[in-house]
Enzyme design. Structure first.
Site, PDB file in Angstrom:
ATOM      1  N   ASP A   1      -6.418   2.909  -8.408  1.00  0.00           N
ATOM      2  CA  ASP A   1      -7.746   2.826  -7.811  1.00  0.00           C
ATOM      3  C   ASP A   1      -8.488   4.141  -8.018  1.00  0.00           C
ATOM      4  O   ASP A   1      -8.382   5.072  -7.230  1.00  0.00           O
ATOM      5  CB  ASP A   1      -7.623   2.506  -6.315  1.00  0.00           C
ATOM      6  CG  ASP A   1      -8.994   2.384  -5.645  1.00  0.00           C
ATOM      7  OD1 ASP A   1     -10.012   2.624  -6.319  1.00  0.00           O
ATOM      8  OD2 ASP A   1      -9.034   2.067  -4.447  1.00  0.00           O
TER       9      ASP A   1
ATOM     10  N   ASP B   1      -0.712  -1.545  -4.229  1.00  0.00           N
ATOM     11  CA  ASP B   1      -2.098  -1.845  -3.873  1.00  0.00           C
ATOM     12  C   ASP B   1      -2.865  -0.527  -3.684  1.00  0.00           C
ATOM     13  O   ASP B   1      -2.391   0.356  -2.966  1.00  0.00           O
ATOM     14  CB  ASP B   1      -2.078  -2.658  -2.563  1.00  0.00           C
ATOM     15  CG  ASP B   1      -3.406  -3.270  -2.208  1.00  0.00           C
ATOM     16  OD1 ASP B   1      -4.219  -3.522  -3.121  1.00  0.00           O
ATOM     17  OD2 ASP B   1      -3.633  -3.522  -1.007  1.00  0.00           O
ATOM     18  N   HIS B   2      -4.009  -0.392  -4.305  1.00  0.00           N
ATOM     19  CA  HIS B   2      -4.848   0.816  -4.187  1.00  0.00           C
ATOM     20  C   HIS B   2      -4.055   2.108  -4.403  1.00  0.00           C
ATOM     21  O   HIS B   2      -4.050   3.008  -3.556  1.00  0.00           O
ATOM     22  CB  HIS B   2      -5.538   0.872  -2.814  1.00  0.00           C
ATOM     23  CG  HIS B   2      -6.574  -0.185  -2.658  1.00  0.00           C
ATOM     24  ND1 HIS B   2      -7.810  -0.119  -3.254  1.00  0.00           N
ATOM     25  CD2 HIS B   2      -6.547  -1.367  -1.996  1.00  0.00           C
ATOM     26  CE1 HIS B   2      -8.505  -1.204  -2.968  1.00  0.00           C
ATOM     27  NE2 HIS B   2      -7.752  -1.976  -2.214  1.00  0.00           N
TER      28      HIS B   2
ATOM     29  N   SER C   1       0.866  -1.184   0.000  1.00  0.00           N
ATOM     30  CA  SER C   1       0.000   0.000   0.000  1.00  0.00           C
ATOM     31  C   SER C   1       0.900   1.230   0.000  1.00  0.00           C
ATOM     32  O   SER C   1       2.098   1.126   0.303  1.00  0.00           O
ATOM     33  CB  SER C   1      -0.902   0.004   1.236  1.00  0.00           C
ATOM     34  OG  SER C   1      -0.102   0.207   2.399  1.00  0.00           O
TER      35      SER C   1
ATOM     36  N   GLU D   1     -10.004  -0.528 -10.723  1.00  0.00           N
ATOM     37  CA  GLU D   1     -11.119  -0.881  -9.846  1.00  0.00           C
ATOM     38  C   GLU D   1     -12.393  -0.133 -10.215  1.00  0.00           C
ATOM     39  O   GLU D   1     -12.366   1.058 -10.518  1.00  0.00           O
ATOM     40  CB  GLU D   1     -10.771  -0.585  -8.381  1.00  0.00           C
ATOM     41  CG  GLU D   1     -11.931  -0.912  -7.443  1.00  0.00           C
ATOM     42  CD  GLU D   1     -11.597  -0.806  -5.971  1.00  0.00           C
ATOM     43  OE1 GLU D   1     -10.418  -0.961  -5.605  1.00  0.00           O
ATOM     44  OE2 GLU D   1     -12.532  -0.564  -5.195  1.00  0.00           O
TER      45      GLU D   1
ATOM     46  N   HIS E   1     -10.693  -8.489  -3.600  1.00  0.00           N
ATOM     47  CA  HIS E   1     -10.055  -7.842  -2.446  1.00  0.00           C
ATOM     48  C   HIS E   1     -10.734  -8.347  -1.173  1.00  0.00           C
ATOM     49  O   HIS E   1     -11.781  -8.987  -1.235  1.00  0.00           O
ATOM     50  CB  HIS E   1     -10.203  -6.313  -2.558  1.00  0.00           C
ATOM     51  CG  HIS E   1      -9.228  -5.704  -3.520  1.00  0.00           C
ATOM     52  ND1 HIS E   1      -8.240  -4.844  -3.136  1.00  0.00           N
ATOM     53  CD2 HIS E   1      -9.075  -5.858  -4.851  1.00  0.00           C
ATOM     54  CE1 HIS E   1      -7.528  -4.481  -4.180  1.00  0.00           C
ATOM     55  NE2 HIS E   1      -8.022  -5.076  -5.240  1.00  0.00           N
ATOM     56  N   GLY E   2     -10.158  -8.013  -0.031  1.00  0.00           N
ATOM     57  CA  GLY E   2     -10.795  -8.385   1.235  1.00  0.00           C
ATOM     58  C   GLY E   2     -10.817  -9.883   1.459  1.00  0.00           C
ATOM     59  O   GLY E   2     -11.813 -10.442   1.927  1.00  0.00           O
TER      60      GLY E   2
END
Ligand code: 13P
Length: 287
Positions: free
Chosen positions: A105, A84-85, A49, A135, A207-208
């Site tokens: 993102d 990530d993101h 991240s 995304e 995700h998640g």
């Protein structure tokens, strides 16, 4: 060797398994994930991240550490280093720093802006051989200060973003970062099926990944999910193992302690989580 994530995810989609993305925060996490992936002969994606990148001393530091570790530990499985993101500027910085994959993102922006910025990132990334995740429909929960409301992505918008030439797509289907609440409704498989049909077979990203029941994981893979992100679970097992070590008095409080010993149980716990998830996703023996 560090590679981009496009090829490994295309193969995963065709072979109906998923590759794990495990987020890294420091040297121990990186080493645990690389060694577990090598042991199981699975390709792996190291997620970073923007906050974790900053914590580790910047994206160039991260690239240097991961490349050197990959070489010195003699890792033979394909490894992608993935933002990530990412924000727009974060993606540009990571491409310049030598990341092999980025997620732009733009899910919080209007779709037109998301499409336009995604196209720009693709042009830059692909020039450098870097793969791109985009995304649509934000993921619920909170990740590193980024809060999503958990909306379900629209299949029409997913089609538009897939047509920009992205390599893989994260589409919200009721998934949430962090621990799932008691009243969670589960993944929306009708939405996933519609998204899968509208996006021409590109690998989809879930995700998640922490706390999703095994049957839902398997069903989502059967419907086109080829990359599953896991972060919170590694944090939980790392914290629990470290806490246990301290509670047992093994850190010899007050007398100084060996940081390598203190972090060893957490390191082993992450390794075991990566093994479990990799087997569940079916990535083992695919490298
Ligand atoms: P969890 O923290 O819920 O495992 O999700 C990780 C993730 O999706 C990273 O982008």
């Amino acid at each position: 060797m560090l590679v981009n994530a496009a090829e490994m995810l295309k193969k995963a989609r065709a072979g109906k398994y998923a590759i794990g993305q495990f987020n890294i925060n420091n040297l121990e996490w990186t080493k645990a994930i690389l060694l577990a992936a090598e042991e199981l002969k699975s390709p792996v994606i190291l997620g970073v991240s923007e906050g974790a990148g900053k914590y580790m001393g910047g994206f160039k530091t991260v690239t240097a550490m991961v490349k050197a570790m990959d070489e010195e530990l003699k890792i033979t499985v394909p490894v992608a280093l993935h933002l990530d993101h990412g924000s727009y500027d974060g993606c540009v910085a990571c491409i310049e720093a030598g990341f092999t994959s980025v997620m732009y993102d733009g899910s919080h922006s209007p779709i037109e802006e998301n499409l336009a910025k995604t196209r720009e990132i693709i042009a830059l990334a692909h020039k450098h051989g870097v793969s791109v995740e985009a995304e649509v429909g934000s993921i619920g929960g909170e990740e590193d200060g980024v809060v999503g409301t958990g909306e379900i992505a629209d299949a029409g918008e997913c089609k538009l973003i897939a047509e920009t030439g992205i390599d893989f797509l994260a589409a919200g289907i009721g998934n949430i970062h962090g621990v799932y609440p008691e009243n969670w409704k589960g993944l929306d498989f009708d939405a996933l099926e519609a998204i899968s049909k509208s996006t021409g077979g590109i690998p989809l990203v879930l995700h998640g990944g922490t706390g999703i029941p095994e049957d839902m994981i398997k069903k989502s893979i059967s419907l086109g999910v080829s990359k599953i992100n896991v972060n919170t679970e590694c944090q939980l097992v790392f914290a629990a193992a470290t806490r246990k070590y301290i509670e047992e008095g093994k850190d010899k409080q007050g007398k100084g302690f060996d940081p390598r010993k203190l972090l060893a149980p957490g390191f082993e716990a992450i390794k075991e989580t990566v093994r479990e998830k990799t087997r569940l996703f079916g990535g083992n023996d695919k490298a």
